[in-house]
Write a protein that holds these residues in place. Structure first.
Motif, short mmCIF file in Angstrom:
data_model
loop_
_atom_site.label_atom_id
_atom_site.label_comp_id
_atom_site.label_asym_id
_atom_site.label_seq_id
_atom_site.Cartn_x
_atom_site.Cartn_y
_atom_site.Cartn_z
N TRP A 1 6.58 7.21 11.55
CA TRP A 1 6.47 6.58 9.88
C TRP A 1 6.94 4.79 10.14
N ASP A 2 6.68 3.84 10.14
CA ASP A 2 7.54 2.52 9.72
C ASP A 2 7.11 1.76 8.96
N PRO A 3 7.46 2.20 7.73
CA PRO A 3 7.27 1.44 6.74
C PRO A 3 6.85 -0.25 7.13
N GLU A 4 8.20 -0.84 7.42
CA GLU A 4 7.53 -2.58 7.44
C GLU A 4 6.30 -2.90 8.72
N HIS A 5 5.88 -1.85 9.27
CA HIS A 5 5.06 -2.79 10.06
C HIS A 5 3.00 -2.16 9.47
N ILE A 6 3.65 -1.99 8.42
CA ILE A 6 2.26 -1.68 7.73
C ILE A 6 1.08 -2.69 7.25
N SER A 7 0.25 -2.02 8.03
CA SER A 7 -0.87 -3.60 8.60
C SER A 7 -0.78 -3.72 6.53
N PRO A 8 -1.10 -4.94 5.99
CA PRO A 8 -1.84 -4.85 4.56
C PRO A 8 -3.31 -4.80 4.14
N GLU A 9 -4.32 -3.91 3.64
CA GLU A 9 -5.64 -5.06 3.01
C GLU A 9 -5.85 -6.12 2.50
N PRO A 10 -6.79 -7.01 2.67
CA PRO A 10 -7.08 -8.01 1.81
C PRO A 10 -7.43 -6.98 0.55
N VAL A 11 -7.24 -7.39 -0.56
CA VAL A 11 -8.28 -6.77 -1.71
C VAL A 11 -7.77 -8.20 -3.04
N THR A 12 -8.98 -7.81 -3.19
CA THR A 12 -8.57 -8.10 -4.81
C THR A 12 -7.73 -8.06 -5.62
N THR A 13 -7.27 -8.87 -6.65
CA THR A 13 -6.22 -8.48 -8.13
C THR A 13 -7.28 -6.82 -8.52
N ALA A 14 -8.28 -6.25 -9.22
CA ALA A 14 -9.16 -5.86 -9.65
C ALA A 14 -9.23 -4.80 -8.69
N HIS A 15 -9.03 -4.37 -7.59
CA HIS A 15 -9.65 -4.01 -6.46
C HIS A 15 -8.41 -2.76 -6.64
N ALA A 16 -6.83 -3.67 -6.13
CA ALA A 16 -5.48 -3.33 -6.30
C ALA A 16 -5.83 -2.47 -7.29
N VAL A 17 -5.27 -2.45 -8.53
CA VAL A 17 -5.54 -1.86 -9.64
C VAL A 17 -5.85 -0.94 -9.49
N ALA A 18 -7.40 -1.21 -9.40
CA ALA A 18 -8.39 0.15 -9.49
C ALA A 18 -7.95 1.22 -8.06
N ARG A 19 -7.15 0.76 -6.91
CA ARG A 19 -7.14 1.71 -5.65
C ARG A 19 -5.63 2.39 -6.19
#
Length: 617
Positions: free
Chosen positions: A220-238
């Motif tokens: 587990w390496d938190p430094e190399h987690i690939s970000p997901e392209p998300v909208t603000t609304a989707h991020a809040v819901a997720r």
């Protein structure tokens, strides 16, 4: 939930001191008073003291072994995806309904790769008798502890340090780098401990030791987690959906449940989601109360509990209670806990243990979602640095005249600390803001020199992301989670932190900082989620955090302890800090010229620890 321990001979010889096993078990009994098991052969032994949370029958007591009796398993923690694993290995001859037993067929099939499939908080030991190899692993964030020592061809391990000190081969030589950690930051960074002979298994790794090899595998390496392209609304819901799922899975228990509640957004959101999942009648909320109003949060906590319909219990924390907690922690735990909040946390846990066996707590929310005022400071530092020199000098001169306050993080304290370090490099700036404030320039510089490596300088473009990752991998892991685990387990209850759920953490770590710190609003996205669940007055409350009025206590109720442990002749003999510096800190604090509580407390804790676990043997 357990305290695990054991020793193995990598060469196949009988263990040199098998008699220490019973004493190790006694040292860990508070972690698991409900049951005990021990697997042993002449060359290996694994033991576990169990707190029965899932499957309270004795059949669930550890350790577990497979049919060949060559693969042994002892695990401390909770495995949240145990139902999935049990279904995957449905034909395995289980003896219990315990959540840890499915790890055995998983490990038998996948070896050390199995750990990456485990979702939970855990520290585990697997002994492979065929290969004479011991595998030690910890969860991703470091919620559960695991320590070990190598003695010639033997490896000994335990959930807490004092169990390893029962072995006569473990010397009590102090690690000077770990002392710097404690005095500069208030906690010791893994893999070190204050004892040179004892090390901590790093979080998110598997340590495999055989006679000829030592392998450390990071899963587990938190430094190399690939970000997901998300909208603000989707991020809040997720975030909303992932947190609900985390809370629901961490509510699985055959024992009563509670929440440590402060009235702040983190714990209140957990409580609201828990009520939705299992109903208010199955929950209890526990809150610390202080006579000092700047520290007391019992009123907003009571308002939240009333709003949610949960029974609320307030636990007074007065100086005699805190002294009792300090004595209990110092006597029982061979690890200096320099966060004063460990005292009310233990008192909360001890009272909660009268009604529940499991509590949920909000650890991880600030580091993942950007909740600390220091994050605002890092964003504002370049603005201050860009001002004309005469403006900066005048500002600093004015701030130096502001009065000293013993209140809980007063504005004057924040402004002074911000301005005096705002123009330093980001790592040094963060240490001076977030550390103990020890004014020992040589020691602070030595600490910075020790930790200027890749662990501290994350390869990320955004400085704010780097700071949050630093807190996740240091303060959260080695400070907050250590405090939470030791305090609750000493009271024989289990604490769970839903914000550190594997899926939620992976998603949030990949979010851009703009969704966490927006303008001057910290934890913006979490507050957006909370606004769906909680009244506005709760969501908009300023961050307070659990702490104690240590500045006043050091001058009054703890005065005699300060004079005894920080006397010049004692500090001179110990040589940890210059006696003149300690005397200056005490003198300025006594007179009210400065508030040195943050710096004095780790020194006091270190002296108490040395008295008990080094001088006292």
């Amino acid at each position: 939930m357990c305290g695990i321990y054991g020793g193995v001979s990598l060469a196949g010889q009988p263990l040199e001191h098998p008699e220490v096993l019973d004493r190790m078990a006694n040292r860990l009994r508070h972690r698991g008073p409900d049951g005990h098991g021990l697997l042993r052969s002449p060359g290996a032994a694994l033991g576990a003291c169990r707190l029965r949370i899932q499957d309270p029958r004795s059949a669930g007591d550890q350790p577990f072994t497979d049919e060949s009796r060559q693969l042994w398993l002892a695990c401390n923690g909770e495995i949240y995806n145990a139902p999935t694993l049990r279904a995957r290995y449905a034909t395995y001859p289980y003896r219990s309904r315990a959540d840890t037993e499915p790890l055995l067929p998983l490990f038998r099939e996948r070896g050390t790769d199995a750990v990456g499939d485990v979702d939970g908080m855990f520290a585990l030991a697997v002994w492979d008798g065929h290969k004479r190899t011991i595998h030690l692993a910890r969860d991703r964030a470091g919620e559960k502890p695991l320590f070990y020592t190598r003695l010639k061809n033997e490896v000994w391990f335990a959930s807490e340090i004092q169990a390893l000190l029962e072995h006569p081969g473990v010397h009590r030589t102090i690690d000077p780098v770990a002392v710097d950690d404690l005095l500069v930051m208030g906690y010791v960074l893994e893999p070190r401990t204050l004892f040179s002979a004892i090390r901590k298994v790093p979080a998110g790794t598997v340590l495999s030791i055989s006679r000829s090899t030592v392998t450390l595998t990071k899963y587990w390496d938190p430094e190399h987690i690939s970000p997901e392209p998300v909208t603000t609304a989707h991020a809040v819901a997720r975030v909303d959906a992932l947190l609900q799922d985390a809370v629901a899975r961490q509510l699985v228990s055959d024992a009563p449940l509670g929440v440590f509640g402060s009235g702040g957004v983190d714990s209140s959101l957990l409580a609201a989601m828990a009520v939705r999942a299992i109903g208010a009648e199955r929950l209890r909320v526990f809150t610390a109360a202080f006579d000092d109003r700047s520290y007391d949060e019992s009123a907003p906590a009571a308002a939240v509990a009333s709003h949610l319909g949960i029974r609320h219990t307030v636990i007074p924390v007065r100086p005699p209670d805190a002294l009792h907690a300090l004595d209990q922690l110092t006597t029982s735990i061979a690890e200096p806990l320099a966060d004063p909040a460990v005292l009310p946390t233990y008192l909360l846990a001890a009272r909660a243990a009268e009604e529940v066996k499991v509590v949920m707590s909000g650890e991880g929310a600030d580091e993942l979602f950007g909740g600390y005022p220091t994050y605002l400071g890092h964003r504002l530092a370049p603005v201050f640095g860009g001002l004309p020199s005469f403006v900066k000098r005048a500002t600093l001169a004015t701030v130096s005249l502001l009065p000293v306050s013993p209140d809980k993080v007063p504005l004057t304290f924040l402004v002074k600390r911000f301005l005096t370090a705002a123009e330093r490099p980001w790592l040094e700036r963060h240490v001076r803001w977030f550390g103990t404030g020890l004014p020992d320039t040589l020691r602070v510089r030595r600490w910075l020199g020790e930790h200027r490596g890749p662990e501290m300088h994350h390869a990320v473009a955004n400085g704010l992301t780097a700071v949050m990752l630093l807190d996740y991998r240091t303060y959260l892991r080695d400070g907050l989670l250590t405090k939470l685990d030791r305090a609750t387990m000493l009271a024989s209850i289990e604490a769970r932190a839903p914000y550190l759920d594997r899926n939620l953490s992976a998603f949030v770590l990949g979010l851009p900082p703009e969704l966490k710190l927006r303008g001057i609003t910290t934890k913006w996205i979490l507050k957006e989620v909370a606004s769906r669940w909680l009244p506005g007055w709760c969501v908009s409350r300023a961050k307070r955090g659990l702490s104690v009025p240590m500045a006043r206590w050091l001058n009054h109720d703890l005065r005699s302890e300060v004079e005894r442990l920080l006397a010049p002749e004692r500090t001179a003999a110990r040589g940890v800090l210059q006696p003149g510096l300690v005397h200056q800190l005490v003198s300025e604090h006594r007179s009210g010229r400065a508030n040195h509580a943050r710096a004095l407390w780790p020194i006091l804790v270190l002296e108490r620890w040395y008295e008990r676990w080094v001088e006292g043997g």
